[in-house]
Motif scaffolding. Structure first.
Motif, PDB file in Angstrom:
ATOM      1  N   LYS A 112      24.898 -18.986 -22.005  1.00 54.01           N
ATOM      2  CA  LYS A 112      23.839 -19.689 -21.274  1.00 54.01           C
ATOM      3  C   LYS A 112      22.649 -19.966 -22.179  1.00 54.01           C
ATOM      4  O   LYS A 112      22.016 -21.020 -22.090  1.00 54.01           O
ATOM      5  CB  LYS A 112      23.420 -18.866 -20.057  1.00 54.01           C
ATOM      6  CG  LYS A 112      22.466 -19.608 -19.134  1.00 54.01           C
ATOM      7  CD  LYS A 112      22.191 -18.816 -17.867  1.00 54.01           C
ATOM      8  CE  LYS A 112      21.270 -19.598 -16.932  1.00 54.01           C
ATOM      9  NZ  LYS A 112      21.005 -18.838 -15.686  1.00 54.01           N
ATOM     10  N   ARG A 113      22.323 -19.009 -23.053  1.00 56.76           N
ATOM     11  CA  ARG A 113      21.197 -19.204 -23.969  1.00 56.76           C
ATOM     12  C   ARG A 113      21.460 -20.360 -24.931  1.00 56.76           C
ATOM     13  O   ARG A 113      20.530 -21.041 -25.370  1.00 56.76           O
ATOM     14  CB  ARG A 113      20.940 -17.922 -24.768  1.00 56.76           C
ATOM     15  CG  ARG A 113      20.577 -16.712 -23.925  1.00 56.76           C
ATOM     16  CD  ARG A 113      20.334 -15.494 -24.789  1.00 56.76           C
ATOM     17  NE  ARG A 113      20.167 -14.298 -23.992  1.00 56.76           N
ATOM     18  CZ  ARG A 113      19.984 -13.084 -24.499  1.00 56.76           C
ATOM     19  NH1 ARG A 113      19.921 -12.924 -25.818  1.00 56.76           N
ATOM     20  NH2 ARG A 113      19.850 -12.036 -23.720  1.00 56.76           N
ATOM     21  N   LEU A 114      22.725 -20.556 -25.263  1.00 56.96           N
ATOM     22  CA  LEU A 114      23.088 -21.629 -26.181  1.00 56.96           C
ATOM     23  C   LEU A 114      23.323 -22.953 -25.459  1.00 56.96           C
ATOM     24  O   LEU A 114      23.587 -23.977 -26.097  1.00 56.96           O
ATOM     25  CB  LEU A 114      24.352 -21.238 -26.961  1.00 56.96           C
ATOM     26  CG  LEU A 114      24.214 -20.013 -27.878  1.00 56.96           C
ATOM     27  CD1 LEU A 114      25.571 -19.626 -28.455  1.00 56.96           C
ATOM     28  CD2 LEU A 114      23.220 -20.298 -29.005  1.00 56.96           C
ATOM     29  N   GLY A 115      23.261 -22.928 -24.142  1.00 58.50           N
ATOM     30  CA  GLY A 115      23.447 -24.142 -23.364  1.00 58.50           C
ATOM     31  C   GLY A 115      24.888 -24.586 -23.250  1.00 58.50           C
ATOM     32  O   GLY A 115      25.167 -25.778 -23.091  1.00 58.50           O
ATOM     33  N   ILE A 116      25.832 -23.632 -23.332  1.00 52.26           N
ATOM     34  CA  ILE A 116      27.253 -23.951 -23.213  1.00 52.26           C
ATOM     35  C   ILE A 116      27.888 -23.021 -22.194  1.00 52.26           C
ATOM     36  O   ILE A 116      27.279 -22.037 -21.767  1.00 52.26           O
ATOM     37  CB  ILE A 116      27.986 -23.828 -24.578  1.00 52.26           C
ATOM     38  CG1 ILE A 116      27.850 -22.406 -25.123  1.00 52.26           C
ATOM     39  CG2 ILE A 116      27.441 -24.841 -25.571  1.00 52.26           C
ATOM     40  CD1 ILE A 116      28.601 -22.174 -26.426  1.00 52.26           C
ATOM     41  N   THR A 117      29.123 -23.318 -21.818  1.00 52.15           N
ATOM     42  CA  THR A 117      29.840 -22.462 -20.883  1.00 52.15           C
ATOM     43  C   THR A 117      30.500 -21.310 -21.630  1.00 52.15           C
ATOM     44  O   THR A 117      30.672 -21.343 -22.859  1.00 52.15           O
ATOM     45  CB  THR A 117      30.921 -23.245 -20.125  1.00 52.15           C
ATOM     46  OG1 THR A 117      31.928 -23.673 -21.071  1.00 52.15           O
ATOM     47  CG2 THR A 117      30.332 -24.455 -19.430  1.00 52.15           C
ATOM     48  N   VAL A 118      30.903 -20.283 -20.867  1.00 54.46           N
ATOM     49  CA  VAL A 118      31.610 -19.143 -21.454  1.00 54.46           C
ATOM     50  C   VAL A 118      32.922 -19.604 -22.090  1.00 54.46           C
ATOM     51  O   VAL A 118      33.292 -19.179 -23.188  1.00 54.46           O
ATOM     52  CB  VAL A 118      31.876 -18.065 -20.384  1.00 54.46           C
ATOM     53  CG1 VAL A 118      32.786 -16.967 -20.931  1.00 54.46           C
ATOM     54  CG2 VAL A 118      30.571 -17.466 -19.894  1.00 54.46           C
ATOM     55  N   GLY A 119      33.627 -20.504 -21.409  1.00 54.38           N
ATOM     56  CA  GLY A 119      34.888 -21.022 -21.944  1.00 54.38           C
ATOM     57  C   GLY A 119      34.697 -21.756 -23.258  1.00 54.38           C
ATOM     58  O   GLY A 119      35.497 -21.605 -24.187  1.00 54.38           O
ATOM     59  N   THR A 120      33.615 -22.546 -23.350  1.00 58.30           N
ATOM     60  CA  THR A 120      33.328 -23.263 -24.595  1.00 58.30           C
ATOM     61  C   THR A 120      32.984 -22.297 -25.719  1.00 58.30           C
ATOM     62  O   THR A 120      33.417 -22.464 -26.861  1.00 58.30           O
ATOM     63  CB  THR A 120      32.159 -24.245 -24.384  1.00 58.30           C
ATOM     64  OG1 THR A 120      32.511 -25.191 -23.376  1.00 58.30           O
ATOM     65  CG2 THR A 120      31.830 -24.980 -25.666  1.00 58.30           C
ATOM     66  N   PHE A 121      32.217 -21.268 -25.397  1.00 59.96           N
ATOM     67  CA  PHE A 121      31.867 -20.250 -26.392  1.00 59.96           C
ATOM     68  C   PHE A 121      33.127 -19.618 -26.967  1.00 59.96           C
ATOM     69  O   PHE A 121      33.274 -19.475 -28.191  1.00 59.96           O
ATOM     70  CB  PHE A 121      30.986 -19.179 -25.754  1.00 59.96           C
ATOM     71  CG  PHE A 121      30.462 -18.145 -26.718  1.00 59.96           C
ATOM     72  CD1 PHE A 121      29.179 -18.240 -27.227  1.00 59.96           C
ATOM     73  CD2 PHE A 121      31.254 -17.074 -27.115  1.00 59.96           C
ATOM     74  CE1 PHE A 121      28.684 -17.289 -28.116  1.00 59.96           C
ATOM     75  CE2 PHE A 121      30.777 -16.120 -28.001  1.00 59.96           C
ATOM     76  CZ  PHE A 121      29.488 -16.226 -28.502  1.00 59.96           C
ATOM     77  N   MET A 122      34.055 -19.229 -26.072  1.00 62.00           N
ATOM     78  CA  MET A 122      35.291 -18.594 -26.529  1.00 62.00           C
ATOM     79  C   MET A 122      36.147 -19.566 -27.331  1.00 62.00           C
ATOM     80  O   MET A 122      36.778 -19.182 -28.330  1.00 62.00           O
ATOM     81  CB  MET A 122      36.084 -18.061 -25.327  1.00 62.00           C
ATOM     82  CG  MET A 122      35.443 -16.859 -24.645  1.00 62.00           C
ATOM     83  SD  MET A 122      35.295 -15.416 -25.740  1.00 62.00           S
ATOM     84  CE  MET A 122      37.018 -15.092 -26.119  1.00 62.00           C
ATOM     85  N   MET A 123      36.180 -20.820 -26.923  1.00 64.21           N
ATOM     86  CA  MET A 123      36.972 -21.811 -27.639  1.00 64.21           C
ATOM     87  C   MET A 123      36.433 -22.020 -29.056  1.00 64.21           C
ATOM     88  O   MET A 123      37.205 -22.108 -30.020  1.00 64.21           O
ATOM     89  CB  MET A 123      36.966 -23.143 -26.872  1.00 64.21           C
ATOM     90  CG  MET A 123      37.842 -24.210 -27.501  1.00 64.21           C
ATOM     91  SD  MET A 123      37.879 -25.726 -26.523  1.00 64.21           S
ATOM     92  CE  MET A 123      36.171 -26.268 -26.689  1.00 64.21           C
ATOM     93  N   VAL A 124      35.106 -22.074 -29.188  1.00 62.97           N
ATOM     94  CA  VAL A 124      34.495 -22.240 -30.506  1.00 62.97           C
ATOM     95  C   VAL A 124      34.784 -21.027 -31.380  1.00 62.97           C
ATOM     96  O   VAL A 124      35.137 -21.162 -32.565  1.00 62.97           O
ATOM     97  CB  VAL A 124      32.973 -22.462 -30.373  1.00 62.97           C
ATOM     98  CG1 VAL A 124      32.295 -22.393 -31.741  1.00 62.97           C
ATOM     99  CG2 VAL A 124      32.693 -23.800 -29.707  1.00 62.97           C
ATOM    100  N   TYR A 125      34.649 -19.835 -30.800  1.00 56.80           N
ATOM    101  CA  TYR A 125      34.926 -18.617 -31.578  1.00 56.80           C
ATOM    102  C   TYR A 125      36.375 -18.609 -32.071  1.00 56.80           C
ATOM    103  O   TYR A 125      36.645 -18.312 -33.239  1.00 56.80           O
ATOM    104  CB  TYR A 125      34.660 -17.372 -30.731  1.00 56.80           C
ATOM    105  CG  TYR A 125      34.992 -16.082 -31.466  1.00 56.80           C
ATOM    106  CD1 TYR A 125      34.047 -15.491 -32.291  1.00 56.80           C
ATOM    107  CD2 TYR A 125      36.251 -15.491 -31.354  1.00 56.80           C
ATOM    108  CE1 TYR A 125      34.340 -14.322 -32.989  1.00 56.80           C
ATOM    109  CE2 TYR A 125      36.549 -14.331 -32.046  1.00 56.80           C
ATOM    110  CZ  TYR A 125      35.592 -13.747 -32.863  1.00 56.80           C
ATOM    111  OH  TYR A 125      35.900 -12.601 -33.557  1.00 56.80           O
ATOM    112  N   ASN A 126      37.295 -18.936 -31.190  1.00 54.41           N
ATOM    113  CA  ASN A 126      38.707 -18.915 -31.572  1.00 54.41           C
ATOM    114  C   ASN A 126      39.031 -20.004 -32.591  1.00 54.41           C
ATOM    115  O   ASN A 126      39.833 -19.795 -33.507  1.00 54.41           O
ATOM    116  CB  ASN A 126      39.597 -19.057 -30.332  1.00 54.41           C
ATOM    117  CG  ASN A 126      39.572 -17.818 -29.469  1.00 54.41           C
ATOM    118  OD1 ASN A 126      39.576 -16.703 -29.969  1.00 54.41           O
ATOM    119  ND2 ASN A 126      39.523 -17.989 -28.165  1.00 54.41           N
ATOM    120  N   ALA A 127      38.400 -21.163 -32.451  1.00 49.28           N
ATOM    121  CA  ALA A 127      38.615 -22.230 -33.427  1.00 49.28           C
ATOM    122  C   ALA A 127      38.165 -21.785 -34.818  1.00 49.28           C
ATOM    123  O   ALA A 127      38.866 -21.999 -35.816  1.00 49.28           O
ATOM    124  CB  ALA A 127      37.870 -23.491 -32.995  1.00 49.28           C
TER     125      ALA A 127
END
Length: 301
Positions: free
Chosen positions: A161-176
């Motif tokens: 939320k602090r980064l202005g993205i969803t939890v799913g997007t955060f996890m997708m970026v980390y995994n990428a």
């Protein structure tokens, strides 16, 4: 408030059944990772995938089990304030069972998982699909019964939320980023690409386990015949409906909006009933992310 009362408040929702299901979740997740994913050097998502990579790059005494514990537990404790003590307890328990079961399979039980899957051999596609599905069952059960199987999910909840993205997007970026790092280190993209298949298989399985087949749908029906439509739907599905009196912004015409929650298999019949009774009705249908009610009969009033 006394310490005893605080502890009682923190763990007021504690359930032995949830602990049992989290135990099952940890065992299942470990089986998927250690029997299908890790033996052929594929990578799971989140901290699990990171632990597999670190286990490959470090001496044998730094095992998958060790990295699962030293990476996950601090992250789960980091989310204590945001997620609450009960969630943290459940999550640490699930991760502990996952790590212990992984240790049993790789180091104790007479199962050779050093260079190939004992069930799928070295077939990367089979290992990616079944490893993702089985580990997804474990992760889904952990989420469904109040915990988590990966500390990175907690970090995602805190920072997304602090980064202005969803939890799913955060996890997708980390995994990428994880899979790109694996490709750079290995100087090959075959295993990271197959790992994406693992991630996709796992994600879909988690969704299925968490939501189940009986996915709830919310129907909002704007109709000029609320009595006929509401009575028929209530009788057919044995549900209550919420009623709002509305009017059109441009036309000013008065109509009624009915709100009902049904499962996805009832949607075709609902559409047919509404169309039969009021061909001019306006209907929107959305997926319900979560549902809390005392009983089915009181889900709508």
């Amino acid at each position: 408030m006394a310490l005893k009362e605080k502890i009682s408040t923190w763990f007021s929702g504690f359930s032995p059944f949830n602990m049992f299901m989290l135990f099952i979740a940890g065992v299942v997740n470990a089986a998927g990772v250690t029997i299908f994913i890790a033996p052929v050097n594929l990578y799971d998502s989140g901290i699990s995938g990171t632990s597999i990579l670190l286990g490959q790059l470090t001496p044998p005494e730094f095992s998958l089990t060790l990295f699962l514990l030293i990476l996950n537990i601090p992250l789960l404790l980091f989310g204590l304030k945001r997620q609450g003590p009960l969630f943290t307890l459940y999550a640490i328990f699930a991760v502990g069972i996952y790590a212990c079961t992984a240790w049993l399979i790789t180091d104790i039980l007479p199962i050779d998982v050093a260079f190939a899957s004992p069930l799928a051999g070295t077939d990367l596609f089979l290992c990616a699909i079944f490893g993702g599905m089985i580990s997804g069952v474990g992760s889904g059960l952990a989420i469904r019964y109040g915990g988590a199987m990966d500390g990175m999910e907690v970090v995602a909840v805190v920072f997304a939320k602090r980064l202005g993205i969803t939890v799913g997007t955060f996890m997708m970026v980390y995994n990428a980023l994880l899979y790109i790092l694996c490709g750079v280190i290995l100087k090959s993209w075959i295993l990271p690409l197959y790992s994406i298949v693992t991630y996709a298989s796992s994600s879909k399985t988690v969704d299925f386990i968490v939501d189940g087949l009986d996915t709830e749908k919310a129907a909002m029906i704007i109709t000029g015949k609320p009595e006929e439509v509401g009575s028929e739907l209530s009788s057919l599905f044995e549900i209550g409906l919420t009623v709002w009196e509305t009017h059109g912004f441009y036309s000013g015409e008065k109509k009624t909006m009915l709100y009902a929650v049904v499962n996805q298999f009832q949607i075709p019949r609902l559409k047919a009933v509404v169309h039969k009774l009021d061909a001019n009705a306006y209907v929107t249908i959305t997926t319900v992310a979560d549902l809390l009610h005392g009983s089915r009969e009181s889900s709508n009033e």
